[in-house]
Design a protein around this motif. Structure first.
Motif, PDB file in Angstrom:
ATOM      1  N   MET A 228     -10.281   1.635 -10.362  1.00 24.38           N
ATOM      2  CA  MET A 228      -9.001   1.691  -9.663  1.00 24.38           C
ATOM      3  C   MET A 228      -9.164   1.289  -8.200  1.00 24.38           C
ATOM      4  SD  MET A 228      -7.603   5.353 -11.136  1.00 24.38           S
ATOM      5  CE  MET A 228      -5.967   5.235 -10.424  1.00 24.38           C
ATOM      6  N   GLU A 229      -8.221   0.513  -7.690  1.00 27.69           N
ATOM      7  CA  GLU A 229      -8.162   0.267  -6.253  1.00 27.69           C
ATOM      8  C   GLU A 229      -7.618   1.504  -5.537  1.00 27.69           C
ATOM      9  OE1 GLU A 229      -5.769  -3.199  -5.369  1.00 27.69           O
ATOM     10  OE2 GLU A 229      -6.229  -3.998  -7.348  1.00 27.69           O
ATOM     11  N   ALA A 230      -6.649   2.147  -6.185  1.00 24.74           N
ATOM     12  CA  ALA A 230      -5.922   3.242  -5.557  1.00 24.74           C
ATOM     13  C   ALA A 230      -5.149   3.990  -6.623  1.00 24.74           C
ATOM     14  CB  ALA A 230      -4.974   2.700  -4.488  1.00 24.74           C
ATOM     15  N   ALA A 231      -4.476   5.044  -6.204  1.00 23.77           N
ATOM     16  CA  ALA A 231      -3.637   5.830  -7.107  1.00 23.77           C
ATOM     17  C   ALA A 231      -2.568   4.951  -7.734  1.00 23.77           C
ATOM     18  CB  ALA A 231      -2.977   6.974  -6.345  1.00 23.77           C
ATOM     19  N   PRO A 232      -2.111   5.287  -8.945  1.00 24.96           N
ATOM     20  CA  PRO A 232      -1.031   4.514  -9.573  1.00 24.96           C
ATOM     21  C   PRO A 232       0.169   4.365  -8.643  1.00 24.96           C
ATOM     22  CG  PRO A 232      -1.961   6.057 -11.138  1.00 24.96           C
ATOM     23  CD  PRO A 232      -2.605   6.363  -9.818  1.00 24.96           C
ATOM     24  N   GLY A 233       0.673   3.134  -8.561  1.00 26.32           N
ATOM     25  CA  GLY A 233       1.796   2.854  -7.682  1.00 26.32           C
ATOM     26  C   GLY A 233       1.412   2.504  -6.268  1.00 26.32           C
ATOM     27  N   GLU A 234       0.116   2.633  -5.926  1.00 25.68           N
ATOM     28  CA  GLU A 234      -0.340   2.356  -4.570  1.00 25.68           C
ATOM     29  C   GLU A 234      -1.274   1.149  -4.512  1.00 25.68           C
ATOM     30  OE1 GLU A 234       0.826   3.842  -2.059  1.00 25.68           O
ATOM     31  OE2 GLU A 234       1.750   5.642  -2.898  1.00 25.68           O
ATOM     32  N   SER A 235      -1.420   0.438  -5.629  1.00 30.40           N
ATOM     33  CA  SER A 235      -2.363  -0.677  -5.691  1.00 30.40           C
ATOM     34  C   SER A 235      -1.631  -1.975  -5.998  1.00 30.40           C
ATOM     35  CB  SER A 235      -3.417  -0.413  -6.772  1.00 30.40           C
ATOM     36  OG  SER A 235      -2.846  -0.558  -8.072  1.00 30.40           O
ATOM     37  N   THR A 236      -2.390  -3.052  -6.107  1.00 36.27           N
ATOM     38  CA  THR A 236      -1.801  -4.353  -6.423  1.00 36.27           C
ATOM     39  C   THR A 236      -1.267  -4.411  -7.843  1.00 36.27           C
ATOM     40  OG1 THR A 236      -3.982  -5.213  -7.064  1.00 36.27           O
ATOM     41  CG2 THR A 236      -3.289  -5.569  -4.786  1.00 36.27           C
ATOM     42  N   MET A 237      -1.535  -3.391  -8.657  1.00 39.17           N
ATOM     43  CA  MET A 237      -0.979  -3.344 -10.008  1.00 39.17           C
ATOM     44  C   MET A 237       0.495  -2.953 -10.008  1.00 39.17           C
ATOM     45  SD  MET A 237      -4.115  -1.636 -12.174  1.00 39.17           S
ATOM     46  CE  MET A 237      -3.199  -1.704 -13.724  1.00 39.17           C
ATOM     47  N   GLY A 238       0.998  -2.492  -8.852  1.00 37.75           N
ATOM     48  CA  GLY A 238       2.405  -2.115  -8.761  1.00 37.75           C
ATOM     49  C   GLY A 238       2.723  -0.834  -9.505  1.00 37.75           C
ATOM     50  N   PHE A 239       3.959  -0.716  -9.971  1.00 35.91           N
ATOM     51  CA  PHE A 239       4.388   0.479 -10.689  1.00 35.91           C
ATOM     52  C   PHE A 239       4.147   0.284 -12.185  1.00 35.91           C
ATOM     53  CE2 PHE A 239       7.726   0.992  -7.140  1.00 35.91           C
ATOM     54  CZ  PHE A 239       6.785   1.629  -6.348  1.00 35.91           C
TER      55      PHE A 239
END
Length: 397
Positions: A228-239
């Motif tokens: 993970m880059e970051a918590a869900p919703g806080e990364s380049t993966m979006g929501f």
């Protein structure tokens, strides 16, 4: 004409207000109201519902399986009045932070009249705090406050930038002092935001520092899943809806090996005291497992180690790679010395027996530790207490 215009504008304003109210799901009632005697009243408007219950971790009889993601929940029935409002007032509750949801005709749903909702991986829970005791540690009180930020650090190990949550103590921005650092790690279902939400770590530190019970310190909360880059919703993966396939596809040992990148980033960008005596590391569950292995891989890096509800052999892969024959690292860690190795677990925790085996391993190598046994299971009510007890012991030497 003016009267017609006024009435039109009034009607539009009323309509807009109602639209806003509907948009946010408000029912113009109060719920999760904490009374002076520590009872709590819940309300929910559902005139057509046949049955409404509260699924909360404060219910006397908890089910083995969580309801709607609320771990250790039991079900309490609500009563409907003639207006279709369902109500429940609890008995007086112990001072604590609690999680709950409603179950409406068998379907779990959030309370629309309580905007305080936290996410735990892919599930959500409403929360409230009962004060007059332990729960006061989790409230925002009239003390000096620290600052929470979310910097990104470059990770060669993962090949991407990764997000941290960092707490700096009151006065950090205007001062020149250097501070010790606590690295605080989450569990398998968490991310870099969980200790500051469910864990109330920033409020705990504000209050302990404000009362003079803990040293001012920087607290760094990283994301323990290298995929993970970051918590869900806080990364380049979006929501997106979090899942194990998307978020937990870690190679065993990557986080532990790559942890030095986090230390290097913190010590290059914050006013810290960069030595062993001023570094602590602690974690719950998977984070406790990470703590065991990070502190022995970098065996001369941390003087304070905290293992909450965990073990040294948490996963099937723990006999492979960096986890293989980890007694050697523990022996080296013992030889180098440290100030505190603190282990705590609840008697109802599913890792209790594994924790016994872990302590036997420490006994075999002669590594001294402080052991604290409490009631409770693998839940946040336990871990918040552990953090409240652990942090006052740090950096006293």
């Amino acid at each position: 004409m003016k009267k017609i215009v006024f009435l039109t504008l009034f009607a539009l304003g009323t309509l807009f207000a109602k639209a806003q109210q509907n948009l946010f799901g408000a029912q113009d009632i109060e719920s999760a109201v904490v009374h002076p005697d520590n009872t709590v009243t819940f309300r929910f408007v559902a005139p057509d519902a046949k049955k409404v219950e509260v699924a909360g971790d404060f219910a006397e009889k908890a089910e083995e399986n969580p309801v709607g993601g609320v771990v250790g929940t039991g079900l309490l029935p609500m009563t409907k009045d003639e207006n279709g409002v369902w109500t429940l007032t609890t008995k007086p509750l112990a001072s604590e932070m609690y999680m709950y949801l409603f179950v409406v005709d068998g379907v779990a749903t959030a309370d629309p009249n309580n905007p305080y909702v936290f996410r735990d991986f892919a599930t959500i829970s409403n929360v409230f705090v009962v004060g007059n005791g332990l729960g006061d540690n989790y409230l925002v009180n009239d003390v000096p406050h620290g600052t929470v930020s979310h910097p990104w650090y470059p990770s060669k190990k993962s090949g991407k930038e990764r997000r941290l949550t960092v707490y700096t103590p009151p006065g950090y921005e205007k001062g020149k002092d250097k501070y010790p650092v606590l690295y605080l790690l989450h569990g398998y279902g968490g991310d870099e935001g969980e200790w500051s939400s469910f864990g109330r770590a920033t409020q705990i530190l504000d209050n302990l520092i404000g009362k003079g019970e803990a040293k001012p310190m920087i607290m760094v909360m990283p994301n323990g899943h290298m995929a993970m880059e970051a918590a869900p919703g806080e990364s380049t993966m979006g929501f997106y809806k979090p899942s194990s396939e998307k978020d937990r596809a870690d190679e065993p040992g990557d986080f532990e090996i790559g942890f030095k990148e986090i230390i290097d980033f913190v010590e290059a960008n914050y006013r810290v005291i960069p030595d062993k005596a001023h570094r602590a590391i602690a974690g719950l569950s998977m984070g406790g497992f990470h703590t065991v292995h990070i502190s022995r891989i970098y065996e001369d890096t941390f003087d304070y180690i905290g293992v909450f509800s965990s073990t040294g052999s948490l996963r099937r892969v723990s006999a492979e790679g960096i986890y293989k024959e980890y007694k050697k690292g523990l022996k080296k860690q013992k030889e180098n010395g440290f100030e505190l190795y603190w282990i705590a677990i609840g008697t109802d925790d599913f890792l209790f027996d594994s924790n016994i085996d872990f302590r036997k391993t420490l006994d075999d190598v002669g590594l001294e530790y402080t052991y604290v046994e409490t009631d409770g299971g693998h839940v946040w009510k336990v871990w918040r207490k552990y953090l409240t007890w652990f942090t006052p012991m740090l950096f006293k030497h």
